[in-house]
Design a protein around this motif. Structure first.
Motif, PDB file in Angstrom:
ATOM      1  N   THR A   1       0.814  -1.224   0.000  1.00  0.00           N
ATOM      2  CA  THR A   1       0.000   0.000   0.000  1.00  0.00           C
ATOM      3  C   THR A   1       0.846   1.272   0.000  1.00  0.00           C
ATOM      4  OG1 THR A   1      -0.175  -0.169   2.413  1.00  0.00           O
ATOM      5  CG2 THR A   1      -1.978  -1.095   1.108  1.00  0.00           C
ATOM      6  N   SER A   2       1.966   1.253   0.691  1.00  0.00           N
ATOM      7  CA  SER A   2       2.806   2.459   0.737  1.00  0.00           C
ATOM      8  C   SER A   2       3.365   2.794  -0.643  1.00  0.00           C
ATOM      9  CB  SER A   2       3.948   2.277   1.738  1.00  0.00           C
ATOM     10  OG  SER A   2       4.781   1.191   1.360  1.00  0.00           O
ATOM     11  N   ALA A   3       3.750   1.762  -1.402  1.00  0.00           N
ATOM     12  CA  ALA A   3       4.286   1.987  -2.746  1.00  0.00           C
ATOM     13  C   ALA A   3       3.195   2.492  -3.685  1.00  0.00           C
ATOM     14  CB  ALA A   3       4.891   0.699  -3.292  1.00  0.00           C
ATOM     15  N   VAL A   4       1.997   1.918  -3.553  1.00  0.00           N
ATOM     16  CA  VAL A   4       0.877   2.341  -4.402  1.00  0.00           C
ATOM     17  C   VAL A   4       0.476   3.773  -4.074  1.00  0.00           C
ATOM     18  CG1 VAL A   4      -1.530   1.911  -5.013  1.00  0.00           C
ATOM     19  CG2 VAL A   4       0.038  -0.011  -4.696  1.00  0.00           C
ATOM     20  N   GLU A   5       0.390   4.095  -2.791  1.00  0.00           N
ATOM     21  CA  GLU A   5       0.002   5.448  -2.379  1.00  0.00           C
ATOM     22  C   GLU A   5       1.033   6.480  -2.832  1.00  0.00           C
ATOM     23  OE1 GLU A   5      -0.566   5.239   1.801  1.00  0.00           O
ATOM     24  OE2 GLU A   5      -2.483   4.159   1.667  1.00  0.00           O
ATOM     25  N   LYS A   6       2.301   6.105  -2.789  1.00  0.00           N
ATOM     26  CA  LYS A   6       3.349   7.015  -3.252  1.00  0.00           C
ATOM     27  C   LYS A   6       3.198   7.284  -4.742  1.00  0.00           C
ATOM     28  CE  LYS A   6       8.363   7.608  -3.498  1.00  0.00           C
ATOM     29  NZ  LYS A   6       9.690   7.002  -3.208  1.00  0.00           N
ATOM     30  N   GLU A   7       2.900   6.231  -5.489  1.00  0.00           N
ATOM     31  CA  GLU A   7       2.705   6.376  -6.937  1.00  0.00           C
ATOM     32  C   GLU A   7       1.506   7.265  -7.234  1.00  0.00           C
ATOM     33  OE1 GLU A   7       4.180   5.073 -10.810  1.00  0.00           O
ATOM     34  OE2 GLU A   7       4.948   4.876  -8.775  1.00  0.00           O
ATOM     35  N   LEU A   8       0.425   7.073  -6.483  1.00  0.00           N
ATOM     36  CA  LEU A   8      -0.780   7.880  -6.674  1.00  0.00           C
ATOM     37  C   LEU A   8      -0.537   9.344  -6.321  1.00  0.00           C
ATOM     38  CD1 LEU A   8      -3.470   5.436  -5.216  1.00  0.00           C
ATOM     39  CD2 LEU A   8      -3.194   6.069  -7.612  1.00  0.00           C
ATOM     40  N   SER A   9       0.294   9.579  -5.313  1.00  0.00           N
ATOM     41  CA  SER A   9       0.561  10.956  -4.875  1.00  0.00           C
ATOM     42  C   SER A   9       1.338  11.751  -5.921  1.00  0.00           C
ATOM     43  CB  SER A   9       1.337  10.954  -3.557  1.00  0.00           C
ATOM     44  OG  SER A   9       2.656  10.456  -3.745  1.00  0.00           O
ATOM     45  N   LEU A  10       2.040  11.049  -6.811  1.00  0.00           N
ATOM     46  CA  LEU A  10       2.823  11.725  -7.851  1.00  0.00           C
ATOM     47  C   LEU A  10       2.015  11.979  -9.120  1.00  0.00           C
ATOM     48  CD1 LEU A  10       6.184   9.747  -7.528  1.00  0.00           C
ATOM     49  CD2 LEU A  10       5.675  12.030  -6.649  1.00  0.00           C
ATOM     50  N   ALA A  11       0.811  11.417  -9.176  1.00  0.00           N
ATOM     51  CA  ALA A  11      -0.027  11.567 -10.371  1.00  0.00           C
ATOM     52  C   ALA A  11      -0.364  13.036 -10.600  1.00  0.00           C
ATOM     53  CB  ALA A  11      -1.301  10.746 -10.219  1.00  0.00           C
ATOM     54  N   GLY A  12      -0.304  13.452 -11.839  1.00  0.00           N
ATOM     55  CA  GLY A  12      -0.662  14.823 -12.196  1.00  0.00           C
ATOM     56  C   GLY A  12       0.510  15.774 -12.286  1.00  0.00           C
ATOM     57  N   TYR A  13       1.651  15.376 -11.743  1.00  0.00           N
ATOM     58  CA  TYR A  13       2.828  16.245 -11.782  1.00  0.00           C
ATOM     59  C   TYR A  13       3.683  15.927 -13.012  1.00  0.00           C
ATOM     60  CZ  TYR A  13       1.879  17.624  -6.953  1.00  0.00           C
ATOM     61  OH  TYR A  13       1.301  18.126  -5.819  1.00  0.00           O
ATOM     62  N   PHE A  14       4.244  16.954 -13.601  1.00  0.00           N
ATOM     63  CA  PHE A  14       5.186  16.750 -14.695  1.00  0.00           C
ATOM     64  C   PHE A  14       6.138  17.943 -14.743  1.00  0.00           C
ATOM     65  CE2 PHE A  14       1.626  19.059 -16.392  1.00  0.00           C
ATOM     66  CZ  PHE A  14       2.146  19.950 -17.315  1.00  0.00           C
ATOM     67  N   ALA A  15       7.260  17.751 -15.387  1.00  0.00           N
ATOM     68  CA  ALA A  15       8.293  18.787 -15.418  1.00  0.00           C
ATOM     69  C   ALA A  15       8.714  19.082 -16.848  1.00  0.00           C
ATOM     70  CB  ALA A  15       9.506  18.350 -14.602  1.00  0.00           C
ATOM     71  N   ILE A  16       9.104  20.316 -17.075  1.00  0.00           N
ATOM     72  CA  ILE A  16       9.671  20.735 -18.352  1.00  0.00           C
ATOM     73  C   ILE A  16      11.062  21.293 -18.066  1.00  0.00           C
ATOM     74  CG2 ILE A  16       9.502  22.351 -20.279  1.00  0.00           C
ATOM     75  CD1 ILE A  16       6.495  22.231 -20.040  1.00  0.00           C
ATOM     76  N   VAL A  17      12.048  20.777 -18.767  1.00  0.00           N
ATOM     77  CA  VAL A  17      13.431  21.223 -18.591  1.00  0.00           C
ATOM     78  C   VAL A  17      13.821  22.066 -19.798  1.00  0.00           C
ATOM     79  CG1 VAL A  17      15.811  20.512 -18.194  1.00  0.00           C
ATOM     80  CG2 VAL A  17      13.931  19.099 -17.330  1.00  0.00           C
ATOM     81  N   SER A  18      14.347  23.245 -19.536  1.00  0.00           N
ATOM     82  CA  SER A  18      14.706  24.156 -20.622  1.00  0.00           C
ATOM     83  C   SER A  18      16.094  24.738 -20.385  1.00  0.00           C
ATOM     84  CB  SER A  18      13.676  25.290 -20.712  1.00  0.00           C
ATOM     85  OG  SER A  18      14.103  26.289 -21.611  1.00  0.00           O
ATOM     86  N   SER A  19      16.832  24.898 -21.469  1.00  0.00           N
ATOM     87  CA  SER A  19      18.140  25.552 -21.376  1.00  0.00           C
ATOM     88  C   SER A  19      18.002  27.061 -21.542  1.00  0.00           C
ATOM     89  CB  SER A  19      19.084  24.997 -22.449  1.00  0.00           C
ATOM     90  OG  SER A  19      18.530  25.193 -23.738  1.00  0.00           O
ATOM     91  N   ASP A  20      16.823  27.512 -21.991  1.00  0.00           N
ATOM     92  CA  ASP A  20      16.572  28.945 -22.152  1.00  0.00           C
ATOM     93  C   ASP A  20      15.957  29.512 -20.877  1.00  0.00           C
ATOM     94  OD1 ASP A  20      17.461  28.867 -24.767  1.00  0.00           O
ATOM     95  OD2 ASP A  20      15.473  28.375 -25.550  1.00  0.00           O
ATOM     96  N   ASN A  21      16.244  30.766 -20.608  1.00  0.00           N
ATOM     97  CA  ASN A  21      15.696  31.429 -19.430  1.00  0.00           C
ATOM     98  C   ASN A  21      14.293  31.931 -19.753  1.00  0.00           C
ATOM     99  OD1 ASN A  21      15.457  32.564 -16.921  1.00  0.00           O
ATOM    100  ND2 ASN A  21      16.579  34.431 -17.447  1.00  0.00           N
ATOM    101  N   MET A  22      13.281  31.269 -19.206  1.00  0.00           N
ATOM    102  CA  MET A  22      11.898  31.650 -19.459  1.00  0.00           C
ATOM    103  C   MET A  22      11.050  31.354 -18.236  1.00  0.00           C
ATOM    104  SD  MET A  22      10.636  28.573 -22.014  1.00  0.00           S
ATOM    105  CE  MET A  22      11.908  28.910 -23.227  1.00  0.00           C
TER     106      MET A  22
END
Length: 229
Positions: free
Chosen positions: A74-95
């Motif tokens: 359950t702890s592993a599943v809950e951790k996975e669920l808690s990360l749902a919806g998040y995403f990241a964009i990595v950019s070399s430009d300053n914006m």
């Protein structure tokens, strides 16, 4: 060649819609794995993969091969669920984060356009007979995609400023609406606007910094050109 110590900007985002769909996908995946493990209980099974070992505690009989019980981690599943919806964009430009997500969305639309709408590229073949023609066609298509991206961003920004999200501030809908602005030849032989600019068309034009006056000015210029012929 990319520099070793080139600066990177990380932008973290969260989307309710993305979170919901990802949580549903995780739950369905856990359910499928659980059904599979239920079918393995009391049997000698091949070594389970890392995904199963991550989400389930596996208990074996004394022989170490026959599965006795599979319990959800359950702890592993809950951790996975808690990360749902998040995403990241990595950019070399300053914006800013807003600029990064808008750029990502516009590029994503263009990439999807290339992948899914084969008719935009001339179906499965380019239908050209020389390398020069192929190069010219691809160049024109890229220019079209750049223009489409700029139109998309302008309409998106306009939509976000409005209290209600109108359905005509998408690229296809906006272009379809603006196509209704036409000039016709009147009884006196002069070309004029067929009708006044509508309220919807004014909103769309405003997204590009234009107004009814710009339309009437261009119509007058076209009228003068046609009269000279």
């Amino acid at each position: 060649m990319r520099r070793r110590h080139e600066k990177r900007n990380f932008h973290i985002y969260y989307s309710d819609g993305k979170a919901y769909s990802e949580k549903q996908e995780i739950k369905q995946r856990i359910h499928r794995l659980e059904k599979y493990l239920d079918s393995c209980v009391g049997k000698e099974c091949v070594p389970f993969g890392p995904e199963i070992r991550k989400y389930f505690h596996l208990n074996y009989k004394k022989d170490g091969k026959t599965l006795k019980l599979a319990e959800e981690n359950t702890s592993a599943v809950e951790k996975e669920l808690s990360l749902a919806g998040y995403f990241a964009i990595v950019s070399s430009d300053n914006m800013t984060a807003r600029e990064a997500i808008e750029l990502y969305k516009s590029r994503d639309v263009s990439e999807k356009l290339f992948r899914s709408d084969k008719s935009y590229l001339g179906n499965k073949s380019m239908r050209v007979h020389s390398d020069e023609a192929l190069s010219s066609k691809v160049f024109i298509q890229f220019i079209a995609l750049i223009l489409r991206s700029r139109i998309y961003i302008a309409l998106k920004e306009k939509s976000e400023k409005m209290l209600k999200k109108p359905n005509y501030l998408t690229v296809p809908a906006a272009l379809k609406e603006l196509k209704k602005i036409v000039m016709i030849r009147q009884l006196d032989g002069v070309y004029r606007l067929d009708h006044a600019v509508t309220a919807t068309q004014k909103i769309i034009l405003d997204a590009f910094g234009l107004n009814e006056g710009n339309v009437r000015y261009q119509a007058k210029e076209i009228e003068n050109i046609l009269q000279k012929k």
